[in-house]
Design a protein around this motif. Sequence first.
Motif, PDB file in Angstrom:
ATOM      1  N   LYS A  71     -31.743   7.635 -76.493  1.00 33.85           N
ATOM      2  CA  LYS A  71     -31.730   6.375 -75.750  1.00 33.85           C
ATOM      3  C   LYS A  71     -30.603   6.349 -74.715  1.00 33.85           C
ATOM      4  O   LYS A  71     -30.448   5.369 -73.999  1.00 33.85           O
ATOM      5  CB  LYS A  71     -31.517   5.211 -76.718  1.00 33.85           C
ATOM      6  N   GLY A  72     -29.806   7.390 -74.724  1.00 35.33           N
ATOM      7  CA  GLY A  72     -28.677   7.420 -73.779  1.00 35.33           C
ATOM      8  C   GLY A  72     -27.521   6.548 -74.223  1.00 35.33           C
ATOM      9  O   GLY A  72     -26.717   6.113 -73.409  1.00 35.33           O
ATOM     10  N   HIS A  73     -27.460   6.283 -75.527  1.00 33.51           N
ATOM     11  CA  HIS A  73     -26.388   5.410 -76.015  1.00 33.51           C
ATOM     12  C   HIS A  73     -25.150   6.165 -76.467  1.00 33.51           C
ATOM     13  O   HIS A  73     -24.161   5.557 -76.831  1.00 33.51           O
ATOM     14  CB  HIS A  73     -26.909   4.524 -77.150  1.00 33.51           C
ATOM     15  N   VAL A  74     -25.237   7.502 -76.476  1.00 33.88           N
ATOM     16  CA  VAL A  74     -24.042   8.281 -76.802  1.00 33.88           C
ATOM     17  C   VAL A  74     -23.458   8.806 -75.503  1.00 33.88           C
ATOM     18  O   VAL A  74     -24.153   9.411 -74.704  1.00 33.88           O
ATOM     19  CB  VAL A  74     -24.379   9.461 -77.734  1.00 33.88           C
ATOM     20  N   GLU A  75     -22.183   8.519 -75.306  1.00 33.52           N
ATOM     21  CA  GLU A  75     -21.562   8.930 -74.057  1.00 33.52           C
ATOM     22  C   GLU A  75     -20.261   9.663 -74.348  1.00 33.52           C
ATOM     23  O   GLU A  75     -19.603   9.399 -75.355  1.00 33.52           O
ATOM     24  CB  GLU A  75     -21.236   7.688 -73.222  1.00 33.52           C
ATOM     25  N   THR A  76     -19.886  10.559 -73.455  1.00 26.83           N
ATOM     26  CA  THR A  76     -18.586  11.198 -73.548  1.00 26.83           C
ATOM     27  C   THR A  76     -17.791  10.765 -72.337  1.00 26.83           C
ATOM     28  O   THR A  76     -18.224  10.968 -71.210  1.00 26.83           O
ATOM     29  CB  THR A  76     -18.736  12.728 -73.539  1.00 26.83           C
ATOM     30  N   ARG A  77     -16.670  10.135 -72.598  1.00 28.10           N
ATOM     31  CA  ARG A  77     -15.904   9.637 -71.443  1.00 28.10           C
ATOM     32  C   ARG A  77     -14.444  10.023 -71.595  1.00 28.10           C
ATOM     33  O   ARG A  77     -14.029  10.509 -72.655  1.00 28.10           O
ATOM     34  CB  ARG A  77     -16.050   8.119 -71.347  1.00 28.10           C
ATOM     35  N   PHE A  78     -13.680   9.781 -70.548  1.00 28.74           N
ATOM     36  CA  PHE A  78     -12.255  10.111 -70.567  1.00 28.74           C
ATOM     37  C   PHE A  78     -11.547   9.280 -71.642  1.00 28.74           C
ATOM     38  O   PHE A  78     -11.774   8.083 -71.765  1.00 28.74           O
ATOM     39  CB  PHE A  78     -11.643   9.823 -69.198  1.00 28.74           C
ATOM     40  N   ASN A  79     -10.721   9.937 -72.421  1.00 31.36           N
ATOM     41  CA  ASN A  79     -10.105   9.275 -73.567  1.00 31.36           C
ATOM     42  C   ASN A  79      -8.840   8.536 -73.148  1.00 31.36           C
ATOM     43  O   ASN A  79      -7.735   9.081 -73.178  1.00 31.36           O
ATOM     44  CB  ASN A  79      -9.786  10.328 -74.625  1.00 31.36           C
ATOM     45  N   VAL A  80      -9.002   7.269 -72.780  1.00 32.26           N
ATOM     46  CA  VAL A  80      -7.843   6.485 -72.353  1.00 32.26           C
ATOM     47  C   VAL A  80      -6.961   6.167 -73.555  1.00 32.26           C
ATOM     48  O   VAL A  80      -5.733   6.155 -73.469  1.00 32.26           O
ATOM     49  CB  VAL A  80      -8.306   5.186 -71.663  1.00 32.26           C
TER      50      VAL A  80
END
Lengths: 436, 414
Positions: free
Chosen positions: A189-198
Amino acid sequence: MTDISSSNKAVKDWASAETVSNLKKRHRSEKRFRILGIGAIFTALTLLAILIVSIVGKGATAFLQTTVTLDVTFKEQVIDPKGTRDEATMRAASYGGLVRDALRAEFPDVKGRRDLRVLFGFVSKGAPLQLRDMVLENPDLIGQTIPVTLVASDDIDMFNKGYIPRDVPEGDRRVKDKEITWYDQLAEKGHVETRFNVDFFTSGDSREPEIAGIWGAIVGSMYTLFVTFIISFPIGVMSAIYLEEFAPKNKLTDLIEVNINNLAAVPSIVFGLLGLALFLNVAHLPRSAPLVGGLTLALMTLPTIIIAARASIRSIPDSIRDAALGLGASRQQMVFHHVLPLSMPGIMTGTIIGLSQALGETAPLLMIGMVAFIVDIPGAVTDPATVLPVQIFLWADSPERAFVEKTSGAIIVLLGFLVFMNALAVVLRKKFERRW
Amino acid sequence: MSISPLIIVLLALCAAGYWFGSKKALAINTNRTSRVFSSRPHQYGMYVVAWGAVPSVVLLVLWFVLSITPVGASATFTELVERILFPVVILLAAVGGVFFSFKKIDADLRVRKTLEGVVYGVLILASTLSIFTTIGIVFSLLFETLQFFEKVPLSEFFLGLEWSPQTALRADQVGSSGAFGAIPLFAGTMLITLIAMIVAVPLGLMSAIYMTEYASSRFRATVKPILEILAGIPTVVYGFFAALTVGVFFRDVGTSLGLSVVSESALAAGVVMGMMIIPFISSLSDDIIMAVPQSLRDGSYGLGATRSETVVKVIIPAALPGIVGAILLAVSRAIGETMIVVMAAGFAANLTANPLEAVTTVTVQIVGLLVGDQEFDSAKTLAAFALALVLFAITLVLNVIALVVVRKYREKYD
């Protein structure tokens, strides 16, 4: 004459086969020696490369974070049953329930206690706090259902980053088949994302690897270095001035010099014990505080600064001193108005190098109790704190797989600081270096 | 009264004293007669500051020393002295100093001499701090060590073969004091140091020889700083590398060869420690080889020797004392190194010479005994101080020998 003629007879035939082969042998051994030398340098460089590659390889993903987007319903009866919008009530509400409800709504077919518990472990234990902060910031959310991006738990994070391969038998895997199916469903569903770890840069330590950060340790390191600088810089410069410009040649100054050289080679852990005995047990300063850490490191850094400052002061030519004295300056005016400003770049370079050593030092800080588990960001030099190297040590001891990544990430940050400081020292030296 | 408001008041007082002192001196200056001024106006300001600051700082130090030394007086009395008497006295001293020195300002007052005397005193004080640090180290270690040897006999500590510092819970229990034989620790330290030296000395020395005798200046300028990065990496990073990469690597290699290698082997810790020491040895021996006079090289080349023959037969023998000194310094560093062994070597005391097994070192035990909370006068904590004293003594002796050797060597060619 006779000598020469007799020695002439003794001279070998330089073209004989024996001499030529001997020469060849010697040249071969020369070559071998050379290769040995290059080999040594090459080996050392390879070791360095392996070290850096292994750390960067393990730690690069620490700057990324896996998130899961779920539809969260901010139910009024959970958060604020009386409808008063009282901050204390909203703070005390059980946001964990909201997260669990959201997960249950996402996967309605999961039944059974065990499975549910596994399902609830899908998102981080920090997720309820995240929801709380959202509600406190914007109470209008209560009653709404909106998609919220939550931090995934460390196992899912590791799985998403590919550290836990799918083809391993289920028993040897921390992420079970069921979790993988849920993960796949969400990913589809596109609900898992990898983003920059602020969070890694803004939060303090935590028992949960996915929300643990280094900001607390960085602030602790800054306070500690600040104390170290405040103590060691003036004292170091003053001792250097005294020893180079004023000290008479006698037993006392000899003793001081020998002492400084020896102190520079005393193992750092001994300074830790000194700090423990002197600052904690005798002076009763607060344990685990940057104040004590800074004082201990200051004693340790002092010899480095003194030695660098002395070299810098010594390199100022005597003509400057003679000119100042000739114009009627007193010795102290000569030193403080002329010699010291001219030697300042060199002193600063030495100080920065000393401080960068102090920044990487761990062992003495273990002795004075800076190894405590501290979540809060320290606000003053007397607050309990930890520092970056100690944080690395603590995380390196943690059993969770995800902490390996965090440790390497923290090491990258620490090395970044050190590179910056050393580059600063080099730039200072290059910019202000003067040949007299 | 706590200390920070007091310090702020003192600073404000000194600032005011400086300001008005300089002003007053300037005022005299403008309507002076033929008299020549001996000092500059800001020196008068500093004079006032010195009178305000020096007595109060002395009193502050006295206050601090008194508050940490136990005295037999009653609690209320000490409280009275500490909380009220000292702040009041300090403030009075500062105000009095500022006031009277301010009054004294006039053209005849020669302040520069006084001021320079004060500065001179401060400089001497700063430079004696290093001596006080050494004294502090010796005494803080010595007191605890003496207490330790009241509980554990010297012979057991230096000759005992068993180390298990776990003390029993009850003091009256039989054999409650654990075993404090430090031989396994010394042996483990020596084993790891030896491995480190086997790695570091050939690599460091050969790189130094290549850098000084063979390399072009461009090669030298690029490679030398890169090698020195190794010296700048924090030891905790090496520890992590040793524990997670090298230790596991050696274990896997051992398994594939059919050897049993523990992942906390002495080998892993030693090799990584050697890696850390390479630049230390290479830059020290670099300096030393550079200091060998060019005439010796020229003489050797003139006789037809190749470069390697010159290095082996002339330069190394000539530089040997210096190189030995460098190696001794490196050994003392390896002995005192803590984080690598804490993270990569074991905690259990094992008396073995097998580098594939786990051993423990003096520094590991110091950390192990002192991290965490325990009562301060148990034999267990005191043992850490005894170990640290031994460590301090050994490194001190090594350093002194190394320095003497290097100095002798320098004299030879100067």
